[in-house]
Design a protein around this motif. Sequence first.
Motif, short mmCIF file in Angstrom:
data_model
loop_
_atom_site.label_atom_id
_atom_site.label_comp_id
_atom_site.label_asym_id
_atom_site.label_seq_id
_atom_site.Cartn_x
_atom_site.Cartn_y
_atom_site.Cartn_z
N ASP A 22 52.65 51.03 32.18
CA ASP A 22 52.72 50.58 33.56
C ASP A 22 51.44 50.92 34.31
OD1 ASP A 22 54.05 49.73 36.08
OD2 ASP A 22 54.00 51.89 36.52
N LYS A 23 50.92 52.10 34.08
CA LYS A 23 49.70 52.52 34.77
C LYS A 23 48.50 51.69 34.32
CE LYS A 23 52.15 55.47 36.86
NZ LYS A 23 53.40 54.74 36.91
N LEU A 24 48.44 51.34 33.05
CA LEU A 24 47.37 50.48 32.56
C LEU A 24 47.47 49.09 33.19
CD1 LEU A 24 44.93 50.14 30.73
CD2 LEU A 24 46.50 49.55 28.87
N THR A 28 44.47 47.55 35.45
CA THR A 28 43.92 46.23 35.11
C THR A 28 44.06 45.25 36.27
OG1 THR A 28 44.45 46.60 32.79
CG2 THR A 28 44.04 44.33 33.47
N ALA A 29 45.23 45.22 36.88
CA ALA A 29 45.47 44.29 38.01
C ALA A 29 44.49 44.57 39.15
CB ALA A 29 46.91 44.40 38.49
N PHE A 30 44.30 45.83 39.49
CA PHE A 30 43.44 46.15 40.63
C PHE A 30 41.96 46.08 40.28
CE2 PHE A 30 47.37 46.89 42.57
CZ PHE A 30 47.14 46.78 43.93
N LEU A 31 41.60 46.24 39.02
CA LEU A 31 40.23 45.97 38.59
C LEU A 31 39.92 44.49 38.80
CD1 LEU A 31 37.57 46.68 37.02
CD2 LEU A 31 38.85 46.15 34.94
N VAL A 32 40.83 43.62 38.37
CA VAL A 32 40.63 42.17 38.54
C VAL A 32 40.65 41.80 40.02
CG1 VAL A 32 41.67 39.91 38.10
CG2 VAL A 32 41.52 41.60 36.25
N LEU A 33 41.60 42.34 40.78
CA LEU A 33 41.66 42.04 42.21
C LEU A 33 40.40 42.50 42.94
CD1 LEU A 33 45.38 42.89 43.05
CD2 LEU A 33 44.31 40.62 43.05
N ALA A 34 39.87 43.65 42.54
CA ALA A 34 38.64 44.15 43.17
C ALA A 34 37.50 43.17 42.92
CB ALA A 34 38.29 45.53 42.63
N PHE A 35 37.39 42.67 41.68
CA PHE A 35 36.35 41.68 41.41
C PHE A 35 36.58 40.43 42.24
CE2 PHE A 35 35.03 37.79 39.29
CZ PHE A 35 33.65 37.97 39.34
N LEU A 36 37.82 39.95 42.28
CA LEU A 36 38.10 38.71 43.01
C LEU A 36 37.80 38.82 44.50
CD1 LEU A 36 41.37 37.56 41.22
CD2 LEU A 36 39.07 36.59 40.99
N ILE A 37 38.19 39.93 45.12
CA ILE A 37 37.91 40.09 46.55
C ILE A 37 36.41 40.24 46.79
CG2 ILE A 37 38.19 42.60 46.76
CD1 ILE A 37 39.66 42.11 49.40
N ASP A 38 35.74 40.89 45.85
CA ASP A 38 34.29 41.06 45.99
C ASP A 38 33.57 39.73 45.79
OD1 ASP A 38 32.04 42.61 46.52
OD2 ASP A 38 31.73 43.09 44.41
N ALA A 39 33.98 38.97 44.80
CA ALA A 39 33.35 37.68 44.52
C ALA A 39 33.64 36.65 45.60
CB ALA A 39 33.80 37.15 43.16
N GLY A 84 41.89 51.57 39.29
CA GLY A 84 41.38 50.24 38.95
C GLY A 84 40.24 49.83 39.86
N ILE A 85 40.38 50.14 41.15
CA ILE A 85 39.31 49.84 42.12
C ILE A 85 38.07 50.67 41.80
CG2 ILE A 85 38.66 49.97 44.56
CD1 ILE A 85 41.72 49.50 45.16
N ALA A 86 38.28 51.96 41.52
CA ALA A 86 37.15 52.84 41.18
C ALA A 86 36.46 52.37 39.91
CB ALA A 86 37.64 54.28 41.03
N LEU A 87 37.24 51.94 38.94
CA LEU A 87 36.66 51.42 37.70
C LEU A 87 35.77 50.22 37.99
CD1 LEU A 87 36.47 51.62 34.63
CD2 LEU A 87 38.54 50.22 34.50
N TYR A 88 36.22 49.35 38.88
CA TYR A 88 35.38 48.20 39.27
C TYR A 88 34.07 48.70 39.89
CZ TYR A 88 33.44 44.23 41.64
OH TYR A 88 32.56 43.27 42.07
N ILE A 89 34.17 49.61 40.83
CA ILE A 89 32.97 50.12 41.51
C ILE A 89 31.99 50.73 40.52
CG2 ILE A 89 32.14 51.89 43.12
CD1 ILE A 89 34.79 51.40 44.72
N PHE A 90 32.49 51.55 39.61
CA PHE A 90 31.61 52.22 38.65
C PHE A 90 31.04 51.28 37.61
CE2 PHE A 90 34.16 56.06 39.96
CZ PHE A 90 33.13 56.63 40.69
#
Length: 113
Positions: A22-24, A28-39, A84-90
């Motif tokens: 569940d945590k993975l 994953t969902a918030f890594l993708v969402l972070a990219f989408l909101i950033d893009a 997930g958000i932090a993973l996107y940032i890093f």
Amino acid sequence: MISIVVLALLPLDKAPLPEVSDKLQHITAFLVLAFLIDASTPEKSFNVWKVGCLMLYGLLIEWLQLQTDYRFFSLADLFADLAGIALYIFTIPVWKRLPPLSWRWSLSQELNT
């Protein structure tokens, strides 16, 4: 975003990919969402407003789960969202080097000049 809410509100016995942590799934969902909101807003860097919007969305999901009798509110899920958000940032330096994704940052530079 709607599909994530739908998946988050499914009863656990009907959730797809039950073998995946569940945590993975949150990360994953918030890594993708972070990219989408950033893009979707290349004229602005990935900033506290984008992070705040994503965390409010995560909080909304947890609140909606609390309204069901088969799901519950979890601070651990919110921390997984933040992870997930932090993973996107890093990993932004990696994304910048990938040709299929580098357009986002080159467009940002064009808009700021």
